[in-house]
Design a protein around this motif. Structure first.
Motif, PDB file in Angstrom:
ATOM      1  N   UNK A   1      -5.921  -0.976  10.149  1.00 21.81           N
ATOM      2  CA  UNK A   1      -4.982   0.042   9.701  1.00 21.81           C
ATOM      3  C   UNK A   1      -4.022   0.481  10.797  1.00 21.81           C
ATOM      4  N   UNK A   2      -3.858  -0.323  11.846  1.00 18.90           N
ATOM      5  CA  UNK A   2      -2.873   0.017  12.865  1.00 18.90           C
ATOM      6  C   UNK A   2      -1.472  -0.179  12.300  1.00 18.90           C
ATOM      7  N   UNK A   3      -0.514   0.532  12.870  1.00 13.49           N
ATOM      8  CA  UNK A   3       0.863   0.449  12.373  1.00 13.49           C
ATOM      9  C   UNK A   3       1.413  -0.975  12.400  1.00 13.49           C
ATOM     10  N   UNK A   4       1.188  -1.769  13.473  1.00 13.85           N
ATOM     11  CA  UNK A   4       1.724  -3.139  13.464  1.00 13.85           C
ATOM     12  C   UNK A   4       1.190  -3.981  12.309  1.00 13.85           C
ATOM     13  N   UNK A   5      -0.101  -3.850  12.013  1.00 16.02           N
ATOM     14  CA  UNK A   5      -0.654  -4.646  10.912  1.00 16.02           C
ATOM     15  C   UNK A   5      -0.163  -4.148   9.562  1.00 16.02           C
ATOM     16  N   UNK A   6      -0.013  -2.843   9.425  1.00 17.80           N
ATOM     17  CA  UNK A   6       0.526  -2.317   8.173  1.00 17.80           C
ATOM     18  C   UNK A   6       1.965  -2.785   7.968  1.00 17.80           C
ATOM     19  N   UNK A   7       2.730  -2.848   9.054  1.00 16.55           N
ATOM     20  CA  UNK A   7       4.101  -3.349   8.925  1.00 16.55           C
ATOM     21  C   UNK A   7       4.113  -4.806   8.491  1.00 16.55           C
TER      22      UNK A   7
ATOM     23  N   UNK B   1       9.525   2.153   7.210  1.00 13.92           N
ATOM     24  CA  UNK B   1       8.872   2.734   8.382  1.00 13.92           C
ATOM     25  C   UNK B   1       8.120   4.012   8.004  1.00 13.92           C
ATOM     26  N   UNK B   2       8.735   4.842   7.183  1.00  9.60           N
ATOM     27  CA  UNK B   2       8.072   6.072   6.740  1.00  9.60           C
ATOM     28  C   UNK B   2       6.845   5.751   5.898  1.00  9.60           C
ATOM     29  N   UNK B   3       6.958   4.740   5.020  1.00 11.15           N
ATOM     30  CA  UNK B   3       5.833   4.360   4.163  1.00 11.15           C
ATOM     31  C   UNK B   3       4.634   3.921   5.001  1.00 11.15           C
ATOM     32  N   UNK B   4       4.883   3.162   6.051  1.00 13.49           N
ATOM     33  CA  UNK B   4       3.802   2.694   6.921  1.00 13.49           C
ATOM     34  C   UNK B   4       3.081   3.875   7.573  1.00 13.49           C
ATOM     35  N   UNK B   5       3.838   4.823   8.078  1.00 11.14           N
ATOM     36  CA  UNK B   5       3.213   5.944   8.773  1.00 11.14           C
ATOM     37  C   UNK B   5       2.465   6.865   7.812  1.00 11.14           C
TER      38      UNK B   5
ATOM     39  N   UNK C   1       1.007  -4.398   0.782  1.00  8.50           N
ATOM     40  CA  UNK C   1      -0.224  -3.620   0.619  1.00  8.50           C
ATOM     41  C   UNK C   1       0.058  -2.135   0.805  1.00  8.50           C
ATOM     42  N   UNK C   2       0.911  -1.800   1.787  1.00  6.28           N
ATOM     43  CA  UNK C   2       1.305  -0.399   1.988  1.00  6.28           C
ATOM     44  C   UNK C   2       1.907   0.167   0.707  1.00  6.28           C
ATOM     45  N   UNK C   3       2.810  -0.593   0.096  1.00 16.15           N
ATOM     46  CA  UNK C   3       3.462  -0.125  -1.126  1.00 16.15           C
ATOM     47  C   UNK C   3       2.440   0.053  -2.255  1.00 16.15           C
ATOM     48  N   UNK C   4       1.488  -0.867  -2.347  1.00 15.38           N
ATOM     49  CA  UNK C   4       0.452  -0.742  -3.385  1.00 15.38           C
ATOM     50  C   UNK C   4      -0.429   0.474  -3.134  1.00 15.38           C
ATOM     51  N   UNK C   5      -0.736   0.766  -1.872  1.00 17.08           N
ATOM     52  CA  UNK C   5      -1.548   1.937  -1.549  1.00 17.08           C
ATOM     53  C   UNK C   5      -0.854   3.237  -1.969  1.00 17.08           C
TER      54      UNK C   5
ATOM     55  N   UNK D   1       2.532 -10.450  -3.785  1.00 19.73           N
ATOM     56  CA  UNK D   1       2.220  -9.212  -4.504  1.00 19.73           C
ATOM     57  C   UNK D   1       1.069  -8.500  -3.806  1.00 19.73           C
ATOM     58  N   UNK D   2       1.252  -7.218  -3.510  1.00 13.07           N
ATOM     59  CA  UNK D   2       0.184  -6.434  -2.907  1.00 13.07           C
ATOM     60  C   UNK D   2      -0.619  -5.689  -3.955  1.00 13.07           C
ATOM     61  N   UNK D   3      -1.904  -5.484  -3.683  1.00 17.90           N
ATOM     62  CA  UNK D   3      -2.730  -4.707  -4.605  1.00 17.90           C
ATOM     63  C   UNK D   3      -3.673  -3.791  -3.827  1.00 17.90           C
ATOM     64  N   UNK D   4      -4.059  -2.701  -4.485  1.00 15.49           N
ATOM     65  CA  UNK D   4      -5.015  -1.757  -3.906  1.00 15.49           C
ATOM     66  C   UNK D   4      -5.897  -1.236  -5.031  1.00 15.49           C
ATOM     67  N   UNK D   5      -7.207  -1.242  -4.798  1.00 13.57           N
ATOM     68  CA  UNK D   5      -8.175  -0.798  -5.792  1.00 13.57           C
ATOM     69  C   UNK D   5      -8.740   0.558  -5.369  1.00 13.57           C
ATOM     70  N   UNK D   6      -8.626   1.551  -6.267  1.00 13.46           N
ATOM     71  CA  UNK D   6      -9.113   2.910  -6.013  1.00 13.46           C
ATOM     72  C   UNK D   6     -10.234   3.264  -6.983  1.00 13.46           C
TER      73      UNK D   6
END
Length: 206
Positions: free
Chosen positions: A154-160, A133-137, A165-169, A17-22
Motif C-alpha cells: 500500500x505504499x504510494x509508488x505501488x498504488x500509483x 495523485x489525490x486518489x492515490x493519497x 485498483x485505487x479507482x476500484x477501492x 480493469x481493477x476490482x476491489x471486494x468489500x
C-alpha cells in the motif's frame, strides 16, 4: 432489511480493469486485483472472449452470488465514441455475468461523485494527473492498513502503479456507504444509485 454480504467494485477498462471486494457490514476490504486484456495486436473479439473468461474466474474467486452486489464505474466522456463503446462491452460483461450468478447490480457510480464526496474536489474539473495523485493519497490514507493486512503493498509508488485498483477501492468505498445508508433508511439500494433527481429526499448521503 439485512446488509448484503459482499460488494465487488469494478473500474472497467479494455486494457486493465481493477476490482476491489468489500464486506458490506463493516466495510472491510477482502481482496483487490486487476484483469489485464490481451495486447492490442489480438483481434477485438479474441480480446473480449479472453476477458470474459477472466471475469468469470474473478467472480468465482470472489464467490459472488445471491447475497452480493456488483457496482461498476459509470462512463463520463464520449470524446472517443469508438473507445467508449468497447469499454461499455467490458462493463456490461461484468454486470451481466454477475446477474447470472444471482448478484444485484443496482446501478453505476459517476466518478465525479468520487471526486466530490471522497476527494473533496468541487468546481471545475481538475487536471487528470491532479485527480490521480489525490486518489492515490486518499486510498493510502483510507485503506493502507487493510491492504497491508491482505498482503498488498500500500505504499504510494505501488498504488500509483495500480491506479485501476485505487479507482476500484474508492468506487467501492462510496458504493458500500450508499448501500449501508439505504439499508439503515429502509430503502431499496437501487435508490442510492439512481440519478440524483431520482433519489428520495432524506435517503441520499450528499
Amino acid at each position: 432489511m439485512p446488509y448484503p454480504r459482499h460488494l465487488l467494485a469494478v473500474d472497467p477498462s479494455l486494457t486493465c480493469s481493477g476490482w476491489a471486494l468489500f464486506r458490506v457490514i463493516d466495510c472491510a476490504i477482502l481482496g483487490v486485483g486487476n484483469l489485464r486484456a490481451l495486447p492490442a495486436h489480438h483481434v477485438f473479439p479474441e480480446r473480449l472472449a479472453d476477458l470474459q473468461r477472466k471475469v468469470l474466474q474473478t467472480l468465482e474467486r470472489c464467490d459472488i452470488g445471491d447475497d452480493d452486489v456488483v457496482v461498476c464505474e459509470m462512463p463520463t466522456t464520449m470524446r472517443d465514441p469508438h473507445a467508449a463503446t468497447k469499454v461499455e462491452q467490458v462493463r456490461a460483461m461484468f454486470e451481466v455475468l454477475s446477474r447470472l450468478r444471482g448478484a444485484q447490480v443496482p446501478g453505476r457510480i459517476n466518478p465525479r461523485s468520487i471526486h466530490h464526496e471522497l476527494l473533496g474536489m468541487r468546481g471545475p474539473q481538475k487536471r487528470r494527473d491532479t485527480v490521480k495523485a489525490s486518489a492515490v493519497e486518499v486510498a493510502r490514507s483510507l485503506f493502507g492498513q487493510q491492504l497491508a493486512a491482505i498482503g498488498f503493498d500500500a505504499t504510494s509508488p505501488n498504488l500509483r502503479r495500480n491506479q485501476d485498483i485505487v479507482d476500484a477501492l474508492l468506487l467501492g468505498h462510496l458504493a458500500v456507504t450508499r448501500i449501508r445508508s439505504a439499508v439503515l433508511a429502509g430503502a431499496h439500494i437501487t435508490e442510492l444509485f439512481a440519478p440524483r433527481g431520482g433519489r428520495r429526499r432524506g435517503v441520499g448521503i450528499g
